[in-house]
Design a protein around this motif. Structure first.
Motif, PDB file in Angstrom:
ATOM      1  N   LEU A   1       0.873  -1.169   0.000  1.00 20.06           N
ATOM      2  CA  LEU A   1       0.000   0.000   0.000  1.00 20.06           C
ATOM      3  C   LEU A   1       0.909   1.218   0.000  1.00 20.06           C
ATOM      4  O   LEU A   1       1.753   1.377   0.886  1.00 20.06           O
ATOM      5  CB  LEU A   1      -0.912  -0.005   1.231  1.00 20.06           C
ATOM      6  N   GLN A   2       0.760   2.058  -1.007  1.00 19.49           N
ATOM      7  CA  GLN A   2       1.682   3.178  -1.220  1.00 19.49           C
ATOM      8  C   GLN A   2       0.919   4.498  -1.209  1.00 19.49           C
ATOM      9  O   GLN A   2       0.026   4.724  -2.047  1.00 19.49           O
ATOM     10  CB  GLN A   2       2.401   3.013  -2.564  1.00 19.49           C
ATOM     11  N   GLY A   3       1.262   5.362  -0.246  1.00 16.65           N
ATOM     12  CA  GLY A   3       0.696   6.700  -0.198  1.00 16.65           C
ATOM     13  C   GLY A   3       1.766   7.734  -0.488  1.00 16.65           C
ATOM     14  O   GLY A   3       2.922   7.396  -0.757  1.00 16.65           O
ATOM     15  N   GLU A   4       1.398   8.993  -0.427  1.00 13.97           N
ATOM     16  CA  GLU A   4       2.372  10.050  -0.690  1.00 13.97           C
ATOM     17  C   GLU A   4       3.460  10.091   0.383  1.00 13.97           C
ATOM     18  O   GLU A   4       4.598  10.457   0.111  1.00 13.97           O
ATOM     19  CB  GLU A   4       1.671  11.416  -0.763  1.00 13.97           C
ATOM     20  N   ASP A   5       3.093   9.730   1.597  1.00 12.83           N
ATOM     21  CA  ASP A   5       4.025   9.849   2.713  1.00 12.83           C
ATOM     22  C   ASP A   5       4.208   8.552   3.513  1.00 12.83           C
ATOM     23  O   ASP A   5       4.724   8.560   4.626  1.00 12.83           O
ATOM     24  CB  ASP A   5       3.567  10.968   3.653  1.00 12.83           C
ATOM     25  N   PHE A   6       3.759   7.417   2.952  1.00 10.33           N
ATOM     26  CA  PHE A   6       3.948   6.151   3.669  1.00 10.33           C
ATOM     27  C   PHE A   6       3.921   4.988   2.676  1.00 10.33           C
ATOM     28  O   PHE A   6       3.456   5.111   1.528  1.00 10.33           O
ATOM     29  CB  PHE A   6       2.848   5.954   4.731  1.00 10.33           C
ATOM     30  N   GLU A   7       4.426   3.861   3.128  1.00 12.29           N
ATOM     31  CA  GLU A   7       4.310   2.595   2.390  1.00 12.29           C
ATOM     32  C   GLU A   7       4.166   1.470   3.396  1.00 12.29           C
ATOM     33  O   GLU A   7       4.771   1.496   4.469  1.00 12.29           O
ATOM     34  CB  GLU A   7       5.521   2.358   1.481  1.00 12.29           C
ATOM     35  N   TYR A   8       3.344   0.520   3.035  1.00 11.33           N
ATOM     36  CA  TYR A   8       3.080  -0.611   3.932  1.00 11.33           C
ATOM     37  C   TYR A   8       3.155  -1.898   3.119  1.00 11.33           C
ATOM     38  O   TYR A   8       2.461  -2.049   2.106  1.00 11.33           O
ATOM     39  CB  TYR A   8       1.695  -0.489   4.580  1.00 11.33           C
ATOM     40  N   PHE A   9       3.992  -2.832   3.574  1.00  9.58           N
ATOM     41  CA  PHE A   9       4.158  -4.113   2.880  1.00  9.58           C
ATOM     42  C   PHE A   9       3.302  -5.173   3.558  1.00  9.58           C
ATOM     43  O   PHE A   9       3.412  -5.406   4.763  1.00  9.58           O
ATOM     44  CB  PHE A   9       5.622  -4.558   2.902  1.00  9.58           C
ATOM     45  N   MET A  10       2.451  -5.811   2.775  1.00 10.94           N
ATOM     46  CA  MET A  10       1.631  -6.911   3.287  1.00 10.94           C
ATOM     47  C   MET A  10       2.481  -8.175   3.385  1.00 10.94           C
ATOM     48  O   MET A  10       2.927  -8.702   2.366  1.00 10.94           O
ATOM     49  CB  MET A  10       0.439  -7.177   2.362  1.00 10.94           C
ATOM     50  N   GLN A  11       2.684  -8.664   4.599  1.00 13.33           N
ATOM     51  CA  GLN A  11       3.445  -9.894   4.797  1.00 13.33           C
ATOM     52  C   GLN A  11       2.574 -11.020   5.351  1.00 13.33           C
ATOM     53  O   GLN A  11       3.080 -12.058   5.759  1.00 13.33           O
ATOM     54  CB  GLN A  11       4.632  -9.623   5.709  1.00 13.33           C
ATOM     55  N   THR A  12       1.290 -10.810   5.358  1.00 14.43           N
ATOM     56  CA  THR A  12       0.310 -11.837   5.698  1.00 14.43           C
ATOM     57  C   THR A  12      -0.771 -11.824   4.611  1.00 14.43           C
ATOM     58  O   THR A  12      -0.863 -10.880   3.821  1.00 14.43           O
ATOM     59  CB  THR A  12      -0.329 -11.585   7.069  1.00 14.43           C
ATOM     60  N   TYR A  13      -1.596 -12.854   4.598  1.00 13.41           N
ATOM     61  CA  TYR A  13      -2.615 -12.964   3.557  1.00 13.41           C
ATOM     62  C   TYR A  13      -3.852 -12.107   3.834  1.00 13.41           C
ATOM     63  O   TYR A  13      -4.723 -11.990   2.967  1.00 13.41           O
ATOM     64  CB  TYR A  13      -3.038 -14.424   3.383  1.00 13.41           C
ATOM     65  N   SER A  14      -3.933 -11.528   5.020  1.00 11.76           N
ATOM     66  CA  SER A  14      -5.091 -10.712   5.361  1.00 11.76           C
ATOM     67  C   SER A  14      -4.687  -9.627   6.347  1.00 11.76           C
ATOM     68  O   SER A  14      -3.971  -9.908   7.330  1.00 11.76           O
ATOM     69  CB  SER A  14      -6.188 -11.598   5.974  1.00 11.76           C
ATOM     70  N   ILE A  15      -5.116  -8.392   6.104  1.00  8.45           N
ATOM     71  CA  ILE A  15      -4.820  -7.276   7.017  1.00  8.45           C
ATOM     72  C   ILE A  15      -6.090  -6.445   7.237  1.00  8.45           C
ATOM     73  O   ILE A  15      -6.962  -6.382   6.368  1.00  8.45           O
ATOM     74  CB  ILE A  15      -3.692  -6.361   6.489  1.00  8.45           C
ATOM     75  N   ILE A  16      -6.151  -5.846   8.420  1.00  6.77           N
ATOM     76  CA  ILE A  16      -7.257  -4.963   8.769  1.00  6.77           C
ATOM     77  C   ILE A  16      -6.761  -3.520   8.741  1.00  6.77           C
ATOM     78  O   ILE A  16      -5.727  -3.194   9.330  1.00  6.77           O
ATOM     79  CB  ILE A  16      -7.817  -5.283  10.163  1.00  6.77           C
ATOM     80  N   LEU A  17      -7.495  -2.669   8.064  1.00 10.64           N
ATOM     81  CA  LEU A  17      -7.197  -1.241   8.001  1.00 10.64           C
ATOM     82  C   LEU A  17      -8.253  -0.489   8.811  1.00 10.64           C
ATOM     83  O   LEU A  17      -9.448  -0.807   8.711  1.00 10.64           O
ATOM     84  CB  LEU A  17      -7.210  -0.727   6.560  1.00 10.64           C
ATOM     85  N   GLY A  18      -7.806   0.485   9.604  1.00 12.54           N
ATOM     86  CA  GLY A  18      -8.760   1.232  10.417  1.00 12.54           C
ATOM     87  C   GLY A  18      -8.063   2.168  11.382  1.00 12.54           C
ATOM     88  O   GLY A  18      -7.154   2.908  10.990  1.00 12.54           O
ATOM     89  N   ARG A  19      -8.479   2.077  12.668  1.00  8.12           N
ATOM     90  CA  ARG A  19      -7.948   2.983  13.687  1.00  8.12           C
ATOM     91  C   ARG A  19      -7.661   2.196  14.956  1.00  8.12           C
ATOM     92  O   ARG A  19      -8.513   1.421  15.426  1.00  8.12           O
ATOM     93  CB  ARG A  19      -8.969   4.097  13.952  1.00  8.12           C
ATOM     94  N   ASN A  20      -6.464   2.387  15.493  1.00  5.81           N
ATOM     95  CA  ASN A  20      -6.083   1.691  16.719  1.00  5.81           C
ATOM     96  C   ASN A  20      -6.866   2.208  17.925  1.00  5.81           C
ATOM     97  O   ASN A  20      -7.271   3.369  17.992  1.00  5.81           O
ATOM     98  CB  ASN A  20      -4.587   1.869  17.003  1.00  5.81           C
ATOM     99  N   ARG A  21      -7.037   1.325  18.882  1.00  3.57           N
ATOM    100  CA  ARG A  21      -7.569   1.706  20.192  1.00  3.57           C
ATOM    101  C   ARG A  21      -6.762   0.958  21.238  1.00  3.57           C
ATOM    102  O   ARG A  21      -5.962   0.071  20.919  1.00  3.57           O
ATOM    103  CB  ARG A  21      -9.054   1.399  20.299  1.00  3.57           C
TER     104      ARG A  21
END
Length: 212
Positions: free
Chosen positions: A15-35
């Motif tokens: 996942l590539q944004g203007e100011d970040f990149e995230y590499f998926m190293q599992t087959y499933s990820i959750i996107l949202g907000r931490n608590r």
């Protein structure tokens, strides 16, 4: 640019944004907000998503049955994929490389490797199998060399035995010639003895004649 997934340089997708990149190293990820009691794989709210990001906003996963990546919307606020707003209940949305996603106020791209990571794994297995075949051929050659060396050793023993037999045969031949010569000398010696007896007898007759 920051790496939202830590110091990682490889993954099934990115996942590539203007100011970040995230590499998926599992087959499933959750996107949202931490608590405090629960954390997601990628916190979109701290990356500029704003208050419109739900705690569990969306899930990106690899669909093994269809052999593709998909996005499942979990939040009622929805998620954009290539400008189209999707909501829960719409079903998984197919993701292609370079698709533009938007969660809250944050936009970013979904990217796949140039070469499929599954194809790379297959190539690696092929190389391992090839290397194993080469080692097998080397072991076979070594065994053949060992058999040849053993046969050569046996031939060496055979040659040595043959040489010994040859020496014995030569000696036997020499003894045979010696015996033959001895046999030939024996009649001569006998004849000489007979001549000696004859000479002695002649001498005795001569003495007798002189006396007479």
């Amino acid at each position: 640019m920051t790496s939202a997934g830590g110091n990682r340089e490889a993954g099934f997708a990115k996942l590539q944004g203007e100011d970040f990149e995230y590499f998926m190293q599992t087959y499933s990820i959750i996107l949202g907000r931490n608590r405090k009691k629960e954390k997601v794989d990628l916190d979109i709210s701290v990356l500029g998503g704003g208050t419109d990001v739900s705690r569990r906003h969306a899930r990106i996963f690899y669909d093994f049955e269809r052999r593709r990546f998909s996005l499942e919307v979990l939040s009622k606020k929805g998620c954009y994929v290539e400008g189209v707003l999707h909501f829960p209940g719409d079903g998984p949305v197919k993701l292609d490389s370079q698709d533009l996603l938007q969660i809250g106020q944050k936009k970013f791209y979904f990217l796949l490797p140039t070469r499929s990571i599954f194809a790379t794994a297959a190539i690696q297995r092929a190389h391992i199998a090839t290397a194993a075949g080469q080692h097998t051929r080397i072991d076979t050659t070594a065994n053949q060399d060992a058999h040849i060396a053993t046969a050569a050793g046996q031939d060496a023993h055979t040659v040595a035995a043959a040489d010994q037999h040859a020496h014995i045969a030569t000696a036997a031949g020499q003894d045979a010639r010696t015996a033959t010569a001895a046999g030939q000398d024996a009649p001569t010696a006998t004849a000489a003895g007979q001549d000696a007896h004859t000479a002695t007898a002649a001498a005795k007759h001569a003495d007798t004649a002189t006396t007479a």
